[in-house]
Write a protein that holds these residues in place. Sequence first.
Motif, mmCIF file in Angstrom:
data_model
loop_
_atom_site.group_PDB
_atom_site.id
_atom_site.type_symbol
_atom_site.label_atom_id
_atom_site.label_comp_id
_atom_site.label_asym_id
_atom_site.label_seq_id
_atom_site.Cartn_x
_atom_site.Cartn_y
_atom_site.Cartn_z
ATOM 1 N N ASN A 156 83.161 28.034 51.401
ATOM 2 C CA ASN A 156 83.186 29.465 51.710
ATOM 3 C C ASN A 156 81.936 30.179 51.213
ATOM 4 N N ASN A 157 81.481 29.811 49.999
ATOM 5 C CA ASN A 157 80.319 30.503 49.452
ATOM 6 C C ASN A 157 79.042 30.176 50.221
ATOM 7 N N LEU A 158 78.892 28.921 50.619
ATOM 8 C CA LEU A 158 77.712 28.550 51.401
ATOM 9 C C LEU A 158 77.698 29.300 52.730
ATOM 10 N N TYR A 159 78.838 29.370 53.367
ATOM 11 C CA TYR A 159 78.931 30.110 54.637
ATOM 12 C C TYR A 159 78.607 31.590 54.413
ATOM 13 N N ASN A 160 79.266 32.210 53.426
ATOM 14 C CA ASN A 160 79.070 33.641 53.193
ATOM 15 C C ASN A 160 77.633 33.971 52.793
ATOM 16 N N THR A 161 77.036 33.104 51.971
ATOM 17 C CA THR A 161 75.649 33.342 51.555
ATOM 18 C C THR A 161 74.717 33.331 52.763
ATOM 19 N N THR A 162 74.919 32.377 53.656
ATOM 20 C CA THR A 162 74.087 32.296 54.861
ATOM 21 C C THR A 162 74.379 33.460 55.800
ATOM 22 N N TYR A 163 75.654 33.732 56.002
ATOM 23 C CA TYR A 163 76.084 34.807 56.906
ATOM 24 C C TYR A 163 75.491 36.155 56.487
ATOM 25 N N TRP A 164 75.610 36.487 55.205
ATOM 26 C CA TRP A 164 75.161 37.808 54.772
ATOM 27 C C TRP A 164 73.646 37.915 54.686
ATOM 28 N N ASN A 165 72.964 36.809 54.453
ATOM 29 C CA ASN A 165 71.508 36.864 54.503
ATOM 30 C C ASN A 165 71.020 37.087 55.932
ATOM 31 N N LEU A 166 71.710 36.511 56.900
ATOM 32 C CA LEU A 166 71.358 36.758 58.292
ATOM 33 C C LEU A 166 71.529 38.234 58.652
ATOM 34 N N ILE A 167 72.533 38.869 58.079
ATOM 35 C CA ILE A 167 72.782 40.284 58.364
ATOM 36 C C ILE A 167 71.839 41.190 57.571
ATOM 37 N N ASN A 190 71.957 25.121 54.582
ATOM 38 C CA ASN A 190 70.939 24.996 53.537
ATOM 39 C C ASN A 190 69.536 25.172 54.110
ATOM 40 N N GLU A 191 69.320 24.622 55.288
ATOM 41 C CA GLU A 191 67.996 24.716 55.917
ATOM 42 C C GLU A 191 67.694 26.149 56.340
ATOM 43 N N ILE A 192 68.691 26.855 56.878
ATOM 44 C CA ILE A 192 68.494 28.261 57.250
ATOM 45 C C ILE A 192 68.110 29.087 56.022
ATOM 46 N N LEU A 193 68.851 28.888 54.931
ATOM 47 C CA LEU A 193 68.576 29.653 53.708
ATOM 48 C C LEU A 193 67.174 29.368 53.184
ATOM 49 N N PHE A 194 66.777 28.106 53.206
ATOM 50 C CA PHE A 194 65.493 27.733 52.623
ATOM 51 C C PHE A 194 64.323 28.142 53.508
ATOM 52 N N LYS A 195 64.412 27.856 54.778
ATOM 53 C CA LYS A 195 63.284 28.100 55.677
ATOM 54 C C LYS A 195 63.125 29.568 56.040
ATOM 55 N N GLU A 196 64.239 30.269 56.200
ATOM 56 C CA GLU A 196 64.149 31.648 56.675
ATOM 57 C C GLU A 196 64.187 32.683 55.549
ATOM 58 N N PHE A 197 64.781 32.317 54.402
ATOM 59 C CA PHE A 197 64.939 33.306 53.330
ATOM 60 C C PHE A 197 64.419 32.811 51.981
#
Length: 271
Positions: A156-167, A190-197
């Motif tokens: 849940n935390n991995l999903y929420n962390t990615t979701y809210w960073n996208l927003i 993990n790749e979205i968080l690292f590469k985009e944020f």
Amino acid sequence: MANSRFEYVKQFERENLLLPETYLIIRVDGKGFHKFSQEYEFEKPNDLRALQVMNRAAMNLVKQFPDIQLAYGDSDEYSFLLRRSCTLFERREMKLITTFASFMSVNYMFEWNKEFPEKPIRSERLPTFDARAVVYPTSTLIRDYFSWRQVDCHINNLYNTTYWNLILKAGMTGKEAENRLIGTVSSDKNEILFKEFQINYNNEPEIYKKGTIIVREYNDWKTLSNEVKEEELSDRQKQRLEKQRKKADIVECHVDIIKDEFWEKRPWLLQ
């Protein structure tokens, strides 16, 4: 209670007594906490102060009931492990779940108003909790239960962390962020968080990734090792054990409870 001709109505009351000599887990869940978090403007993806409110409320409950050996919490949920030989409320299910739910509700509001004096709880949106009791016959099931809850926390935390960073950082709407994450696995997020944020998820605070463990620690657990035959002890010996449980250190930590190390260091949890 005074006797009267109306007392016959008590015959309609029914009690569900939970099985003796089994592990008891009382899981307490927030009711409608999605709306509650919106009403009181929780920080996203995680609000540390709100988590600390939940943890302190749970800590108060552990301190109140020495039969609780371990508690695990994540978000608006807490699971409390009671020792196998406990006789709290004669193991009456309704008494246990109503007490735990009401205790968490009251203590959450009390701790919230201490932590957030700038936005006190209002009557139109109160924090409320419900609870359920589950009995487990073996220590393996207990470990699997807490492993399940910690894995759920991570997912849940991995999903929420990615979701809210996208927003919040990429400017997506909620629907756009949902669509972006459809079909993704952990490595994709993990790749979205690292590469985009430029966020390395491994460096995120452990409290978010692993949840919170509240555990009763004993300096010399061997003094409690005969507890499995507690019914054979004298009243004086039982009182001594009760005092030891009350004096035990209660520790909050954020560690792995899936691997063996946590449990091997604390054999009294599953004795």
